[in-house]
Motif scaffolding. Sequence first.
Motif, PDB file in Angstrom:
ATOM      1  N   GLY A  37      -3.948   6.261   3.866  1.00 25.93           N
ATOM      2  CA  GLY A  37      -3.789   5.750   5.209  1.00 25.93           C
ATOM      3  C   GLY A  37      -4.576   4.476   5.423  1.00 25.93           C
ATOM      4  O   GLY A  37      -4.143   3.581   6.151  1.00 25.93           O
ATOM      5  N   SER A  38      -5.735   4.366   4.762  1.00 23.96           N
ATOM      6  CA  SER A  38      -6.600   3.196   4.978  1.00 23.96           C
ATOM      7  C   SER A  38      -5.919   1.898   4.554  1.00 23.96           C
ATOM      8  O   SER A  38      -5.889   0.920   5.308  1.00 23.96           O
ATOM      9  N   ALA A  49       0.865  -1.182   0.000  1.00 18.48           N
ATOM     10  CA  ALA A  49       0.000   0.000   0.000  1.00 18.48           C
ATOM     11  C   ALA A  49       0.899   1.228   0.000  1.00 18.48           C
ATOM     12  O   ALA A  49       1.975   1.204   0.606  1.00 18.48           O
ATOM     13  N   HIS A  50       0.463   2.290  -0.648  1.00 19.91           N
ATOM     14  CA  HIS A  50       1.303   3.485  -0.614  1.00 19.91           C
ATOM     15  C   HIS A  50       1.011   4.264   0.657  1.00 19.91           C
ATOM     16  O   HIS A  50      -0.126   4.414   1.095  1.00 19.91           O
ATOM     17  N   LEU A  51       2.082   4.777   1.249  1.00 20.82           N
ATOM     18  CA  LEU A  51       2.002   5.441   2.540  1.00 20.82           C
ATOM     19  C   LEU A  51       1.972   6.959   2.405  1.00 20.82           C
ATOM     20  O   LEU A  51       1.642   7.653   3.368  1.00 20.82           O
ATOM     21  N   ASP A  52       2.288   7.469   1.242  1.00 20.27           N
ATOM     22  CA  ASP A  52       2.331   8.932   1.070  1.00 20.27           C
ATOM     23  C   ASP A  52       0.945   9.508   0.795  1.00 20.27           C
ATOM     24  O   ASP A  52       0.056   8.821   0.279  1.00 20.27           O
ATOM     25  N   TRP A 106       5.312  -0.741   2.126  1.00 21.91           N
ATOM     26  CA  TRP A 106       4.674   0.575   2.174  1.00 21.91           C
ATOM     27  C   TRP A 106       5.470   1.473   1.231  1.00 21.91           C
ATOM     28  O   TRP A 106       6.654   1.737   1.449  1.00 21.91           O
ATOM     29  N   TRP A 107       4.799   1.948   0.174  1.00 19.18           N
ATOM     30  CA  TRP A 107       5.481   2.612  -0.925  1.00 19.18           C
ATOM     31  C   TRP A 107       5.507   4.124  -0.747  1.00 19.18           C
ATOM     32  O   TRP A 107       4.546   4.723  -0.261  1.00 19.18           O
ATOM     33  N   GLY A 108       6.582   4.714  -1.216  1.00 18.76           N
ATOM     34  CA  GLY A 108       6.698   6.160  -1.244  1.00 18.76           C
ATOM     35  C   GLY A 108       6.388   6.714  -2.624  1.00 18.76           C
ATOM     36  O   GLY A 108       6.519   6.023  -3.644  1.00 18.76           O
ATOM     37  N   LEU A 118      -0.405  -8.174  -3.967  1.00 18.34           N
ATOM     38  CA  LEU A 118      -1.741  -7.679  -3.658  1.00 18.34           C
ATOM     39  C   LEU A 118      -1.654  -6.222  -3.250  1.00 18.34           C
ATOM     40  O   LEU A 118      -0.879  -5.864  -2.360  1.00 18.34           O
ATOM     41  N   ASN A 119      -2.477  -5.383  -3.869  1.00 15.38           N
ATOM     42  CA  ASN A 119      -2.407  -3.937  -3.648  1.00 15.38           C
ATOM     43  C   ASN A 119      -3.685  -3.429  -2.972  1.00 15.38           C
ATOM     44  O   ASN A 119      -4.793  -3.843  -3.319  1.00 15.38           O
ATOM     45  N   PHE A 120      -3.495  -2.515  -2.021  1.00 15.33           N
ATOM     46  CA  PHE A 120      -4.626  -1.991  -1.261  1.00 15.33           C
ATOM     47  C   PHE A 120      -4.525  -0.473  -1.180  1.00 15.33           C
ATOM     48  O   PHE A 120      -3.778   0.076  -0.387  1.00 15.33           O
ATOM     49  N   ASP A 121      -5.271   0.174  -2.050  1.00 15.24           N
ATOM     50  CA  ASP A 121      -5.227   1.632  -2.195  1.00 15.24           C
ATOM     51  C   ASP A 121      -6.656   2.159  -2.046  1.00 15.24           C
ATOM     52  O   ASP A 121      -7.470   2.012  -2.960  1.00 15.24           O
ATOM     53  N   MET A 122      -6.946   2.748  -0.875  1.00 19.34           N
ATOM     54  CA  MET A 122      -8.269   3.276  -0.543  1.00 19.34           C
ATOM     55  C   MET A 122      -9.254   2.147  -0.262  1.00 19.34           C
ATOM     56  O   MET A 122      -9.951   1.666  -1.156  1.00 19.34           O
TER      57      MET A 122
END
Length: 313
Positions: free
Chosen positions: A135-136, A120-123, A163-165, A193-197
Motif C-alpha cells: 500500500g505504501s 508499484a504493486h497494488l496487491d 499499479w500492478w496485480g 521506477l519501482n516503489f515497493d515498500m
Amino acid sequence: MLRRSTLATALCTALAAALLSGATGAQATSTPTRVAAPDIDVSAVKGHLSSLQSIADRNGGNRAHGQPGYRASVEYVKGKLDAAGFTTSLQEFNYNGSTGYNLIADWPAGGSDQVVMAGAHLDSVRRGAGINDNGSGSAGILEVALAVAKADLKPTKHLRFAWWGAEEYGMVGSTHYVNALGSGELSKIDSYLNFDMIGSPNPGYFVYDDDPEVERVFKDWYAAKGIATERETEGDGRSDHAPFKDRGVPVGGLFSGAETTKSPQQAAKWGGTPGAPFDPCYHSACDTTRNVDDTALDNNSDAIAHALWELSS
C-alpha cells in the motif's frame, strides 16, 4: 568632446551591444525554466493507506490477487486518477484460475516517444491488508500522480503510472505488461521506477543501483537532505522492476526494507532498532496502517516526486 571618428565608433559599439543584449534576452526568454517538484503531503498519502485498509477490512482482511479486496483497490485508485484528468485503462490477465488487473494511467501531456514510468504493486498477500507491502508504494505514486495533475505539469517526456496485480505470485502482472508491449513501445520507455515498500516501520533508505543516471537523481536528493542511503540489493529481482530490466529498460527505485534485520551500523545512521527486521510485519496480518513509519513515507514520497519531475523534464 569626442572626435567624430571616435564618436562613430562608440555609437556602432553601443548599437552592437544593444542588439546582442536583445538577442540574448530573447534566447533566455525562450529557454524553459525547470520547475521544482512540490512537497508531497504525507497526510494525503496516509489517507490513501487508510482507504486501502478499509477496503481490506470490508473484503475478508486482504487485497490479494483474485480476491474482491484487490478489485476494490483498483477501483479506488482508478477513481482518483479519472477525476484528476488521467487517461486510465485496465489490463486483464489470468493467473491461478483468477482474473488479475493492471491499472495504467497516462498523463495527457509531454512527448509520446519518450516515456518515464513509475509503478508499484497494488496487491497484498492473503494473510493481511498489505499496507506497507505494498500500500505504501501504491499510495505514494498515487499522490505524486495527483500532484502532477494539480500542477498541470507540462513535462518534456510522457509520464505513465502503473499499479500492478499479482506481484506476490512472482511479478505476474508487470511481466504480462512487458511481454504484451511490442518492441517499438518498449523502446520508448526511457526509465521505469519501482516503489515497493517505502514506509517500513524500522526503515532504511535503499536506492536501486541498476542505472547510474536514475540512481544519481535519487542519491543527490537524499544527500541534499542529509539522509544517508545504501544500494538496494535485498529486493533485486524480487519486484516489478525485474521484467523491465530483463528487457533492457533502465530501472531505478526505492525500498525501505523487508524481513531482514537492521545492523548496528545502519541504526547508527538511520535510527531505529538494530537487530530487528526493517518490517517485522512483512507478509503478516499485522501489516496494517499501524505498520508504517511516517517520516520514511514522507521522505520517500517527496523523493518520488523529485525524480519524476527531474527525469521527465
